[in-house]
Design a protein around this motif. Sequence first.
Motif, mmCIF file in Angstrom:
data_model
loop_
_atom_site.group_PDB
_atom_site.id
_atom_site.type_symbol
_atom_site.label_atom_id
_atom_site.label_comp_id
_atom_site.label_asym_id
_atom_site.label_seq_id
_atom_site.Cartn_x
_atom_site.Cartn_y
_atom_site.Cartn_z
ATOM 1 N N THR A 84 -40.534 -11.719 -39.193
ATOM 2 C CA THR A 84 -41.952 -11.983 -39.656
ATOM 3 C C THR A 84 -42.431 -12.974 -39.004
ATOM 4 O O THR A 84 -41.778 -14.297 -38.759
ATOM 5 C CB THR A 84 -42.090 -11.913 -41.167
ATOM 6 N N GLU A 85 -43.652 -13.165 -38.834
ATOM 7 C CA GLU A 85 -44.646 -14.551 -38.319
ATOM 8 C C GLU A 85 -46.088 -14.245 -38.874
ATOM 9 O O GLU A 85 -46.730 -13.331 -38.914
ATOM 10 C CB GLU A 85 -44.240 -14.404 -36.741
ATOM 11 N N ASN A 86 -46.616 -15.536 -39.202
ATOM 12 C CA ASN A 86 -47.869 -15.583 -39.585
ATOM 13 C C ASN A 86 -48.686 -16.483 -38.447
ATOM 14 O O ASN A 86 -48.445 -17.633 -38.422
ATOM 15 C CB ASN A 86 -48.156 -16.482 -40.838
ATOM 16 N N HIS A 87 -49.299 -15.406 -37.511
ATOM 17 C CA HIS A 87 -49.759 -16.184 -36.156
ATOM 18 C C HIS A 87 -51.223 -16.675 -36.605
ATOM 19 O O HIS A 87 -51.869 -16.562 -37.640
ATOM 20 C CB HIS A 87 -50.299 -14.847 -35.343
ATOM 21 N N LEU A 88 -51.671 -17.659 -35.808
ATOM 22 C CA LEU A 88 -52.769 -18.644 -35.859
ATOM 23 C C LEU A 88 -53.742 -17.770 -35.050
ATOM 24 O O LEU A 88 -53.542 -17.334 -33.830
ATOM 25 C CB LEU A 88 -52.946 -19.784 -35.165
ATOM 26 N N ILE A 89 -55.224 -17.507 -35.514
ATOM 27 C CA ILE A 89 -56.125 -16.895 -34.595
ATOM 28 C C ILE A 89 -57.332 -17.823 -35.181
ATOM 29 O O ILE A 89 -57.542 -18.463 -36.205
ATOM 30 C CB ILE A 89 -56.420 -15.376 -34.783
ATOM 31 N N THR A 90 -58.425 -17.592 -34.202
ATOM 32 C CA THR A 90 -59.751 -18.518 -34.633
ATOM 33 C C THR A 90 -60.360 -18.024 -35.884
ATOM 34 O O THR A 90 -60.470 -16.776 -35.982
ATOM 35 C CB THR A 90 -60.600 -18.256 -33.336
ATOM 36 N N ARG A 91 -60.797 -18.710 -36.741
ATOM 37 C CA ARG A 91 -61.365 -18.452 -37.875
ATOM 38 C C ARG A 91 -62.264 -19.302 -38.341
ATOM 39 O O ARG A 91 -62.502 -20.500 -37.659
ATOM 40 C CB ARG A 91 -60.559 -18.262 -39.115
ATOM 41 N N SER A 142 -63.794 -20.679 -41.647
ATOM 42 C CA SER A 142 -63.213 -20.835 -42.806
ATOM 43 C C SER A 142 -64.489 -20.592 -44.061
ATOM 44 O O SER A 142 -65.695 -21.000 -43.662
ATOM 45 C CB SER A 142 -63.063 -22.229 -43.196
ATOM 46 N N THR A 143 -64.114 -19.780 -45.068
ATOM 47 C CA THR A 143 -65.014 -19.370 -46.121
ATOM 48 C C THR A 143 -64.830 -20.314 -47.171
ATOM 49 O O THR A 143 -66.062 -20.363 -48.249
ATOM 50 C CB THR A 143 -65.044 -18.159 -46.520
ATOM 51 N N GLN A 144 -64.097 -21.473 -46.996
ATOM 52 C CA GLN A 144 -63.878 -22.274 -47.836
ATOM 53 C C GLN A 144 -64.245 -23.812 -47.640
ATOM 54 O O GLN A 144 -64.234 -24.680 -48.593
ATOM 55 C CB GLN A 144 -62.147 -22.524 -48.333
ATOM 56 N N ASP A 145 -64.660 -23.875 -46.515
ATOM 57 C CA ASP A 145 -65.240 -25.307 -45.933
ATOM 58 C C ASP A 145 -66.808 -25.173 -46.170
ATOM 59 O O ASP A 145 -67.335 -24.170 -45.425
ATOM 60 C CB ASP A 145 -64.700 -25.385 -44.556
ATOM 61 N N PRO A 146 -67.602 -26.169 -46.665
ATOM 62 C CA PRO A 146 -68.772 -25.924 -46.865
ATOM 63 C C PRO A 146 -69.646 -26.196 -45.273
ATOM 64 O O PRO A 146 -70.673 -25.725 -45.242
ATOM 65 C CB PRO A 146 -69.233 -27.195 -47.740
ATOM 66 N N GLU A 147 -68.859 -26.673 -44.454
ATOM 67 C CA GLU A 147 -69.431 -26.932 -43.186
ATOM 68 C C GLU A 147 -68.232 -26.420 -41.957
ATOM 69 O O GLU A 147 -67.744 -27.249 -41.391
ATOM 70 C CB GLU A 147 -69.839 -28.470 -42.809
ATOM 71 N N PRO A 148 -68.228 -25.369 -42.072
ATOM 72 C CA PRO A 148 -66.998 -24.976 -41.171
ATOM 73 C C PRO A 148 -67.213 -24.628 -39.794
ATOM 74 O O PRO A 148 -68.430 -24.482 -39.147
ATOM 75 C CB PRO A 148 -66.750 -23.183 -41.710
ATOM 76 N N VAL A 149 -66.198 -24.886 -38.923
ATOM 77 C CA VAL A 149 -66.245 -24.748 -37.384
ATOM 78 C C VAL A 149 -65.155 -23.960 -37.025
ATOM 79 O O VAL A 149 -64.154 -23.770 -37.654
ATOM 80 C CB VAL A 149 -66.379 -26.316 -36.758
ATOM 81 N N PRO A 150 -65.305 -23.122 -35.961
ATOM 82 C CA PRO A 150 -64.260 -22.255 -35.527
ATOM 83 C C PRO A 150 -62.934 -22.825 -34.960
ATOM 84 O O PRO A 150 -62.985 -24.161 -34.392
ATOM 85 C CB PRO A 150 -64.695 -21.568 -34.434
ATOM 86 N N LEU A 151 -61.856 -22.710 -35.950
ATOM 87 C CA LEU A 151 -60.572 -23.292 -35.870
ATOM 88 C C LEU A 151 -59.409 -22.402 -35.934
ATOM 89 O O LEU A 151 -59.575 -21.327 -36.471
ATOM 90 C CB LEU A 151 -60.418 -24.453 -36.683
ATOM 91 N N PRO A 152 -58.414 -22.549 -35.215
ATOM 92 C CA PRO A 152 -56.946 -21.879 -35.404
ATOM 93 C C PRO A 152 -56.600 -21.847 -36.724
ATOM 94 O O PRO A 152 -56.240 -23.046 -37.619
ATOM 95 C CB PRO A 152 -56.166 -22.426 -34.411
ATOM 96 N N MET A 153 -56.349 -20.642 -37.259
ATOM 97 C CA MET A 153 -55.967 -20.619 -38.560
ATOM 98 C C MET A 153 -55.083 -19.595 -38.766
ATOM 99 O O MET A 153 -55.245 -18.535 -38.001
ATOM 100 C CB MET A 153 -57.253 -20.340 -39.805
ATOM 101 N N PRO A 154 -54.341 -19.431 -39.824
ATOM 102 C CA PRO A 154 -52.962 -18.487 -40.077
ATOM 103 C C PRO A 154 -53.935 -17.103 -40.637
ATOM 104 O O PRO A 154 -54.932 -17.123 -40.891
ATOM 105 C CB PRO A 154 -52.176 -19.065 -41.191
#
Length: 275
Positions: free
Chosen positions: A127-134, A136-148
């Motif tokens: 198994t693996e939890n890969h990172l892709i660009t996201r 965030s819906t949890q950050d009030p000022e989100p920017v695209p970042l690699p997230m799991p």
Amino acid sequence: MGRRIALLLLTSCLVLTGTGAAQARPFASIRVLTFNMHTGIGEDGRLDLARTAAAIRDSGADVVGLQEVDVHWAARSEFRDQAAELAALLGMRVFFAPIYDLPPLTEGAPARRYGVAVLSRFPILHTENHLITRLSTQDPEPVPLPMPGFAEAVVLARGVPVHVYVTHLDFRPDPAVRAAQVADTVRILAGDRRGARQVLLGDFNAEPAAPELTPLFAAVRDTWSGADPGLTYPAGTPVKRIDYVTATPNLRARDRAVIDTGASDHRAVRVTLRI
């Protein structure tokens, strides 16, 4: 890289001992299901995880890709571990891949996690939890970042390793983040050894003709075909097809179905794949 080498060695050992791919029956099939379970809440607004489990059981699926899975996440799902509970109810193995992993609301409680999951009747080899660009819906000022939150589980399906991926692409009207996620996904899929059997399940939040999905469909085939448009959302009266079963050409699709379960705001998609 080390884990992939270990997986190749394990597969070779299975073949040499006569318990793996060498004994797989010609044209064996597996039934896969993709299901945005909406945290167990149906269109009636009622939380009922037993209903979610019954829908999966009734589908007859061997491998399931789930999106919108809560693990001790919020009051809406009673802070339960939905991944573990569904696995127990169904007698299946599970791999949960969180998108978000946050501190609890009260001291001493489990971490709050939300993401995607793979359920499997077959053994899970890796198994693996890969990172892709996201975004965030949890950050009030989100920017695209690699997230799991892009799950990979290699299952030993009837003696044959199959790489099963589960994803949930960005929901926003602007396709920019989805396009970045597709590029990340294509890169990850290409990282597997040549000739690997790959299944990508997910809520893509875009219809088949969306330009941002074009590179993805060049890497894995959309298995839906025929006159039926295969609409999946919203569940009550669907007007869009945004939930997909895709696979590499060495897995041939048949017996496709869209299933109205009543257990979510999405319909589920089931496809039988010939190995």
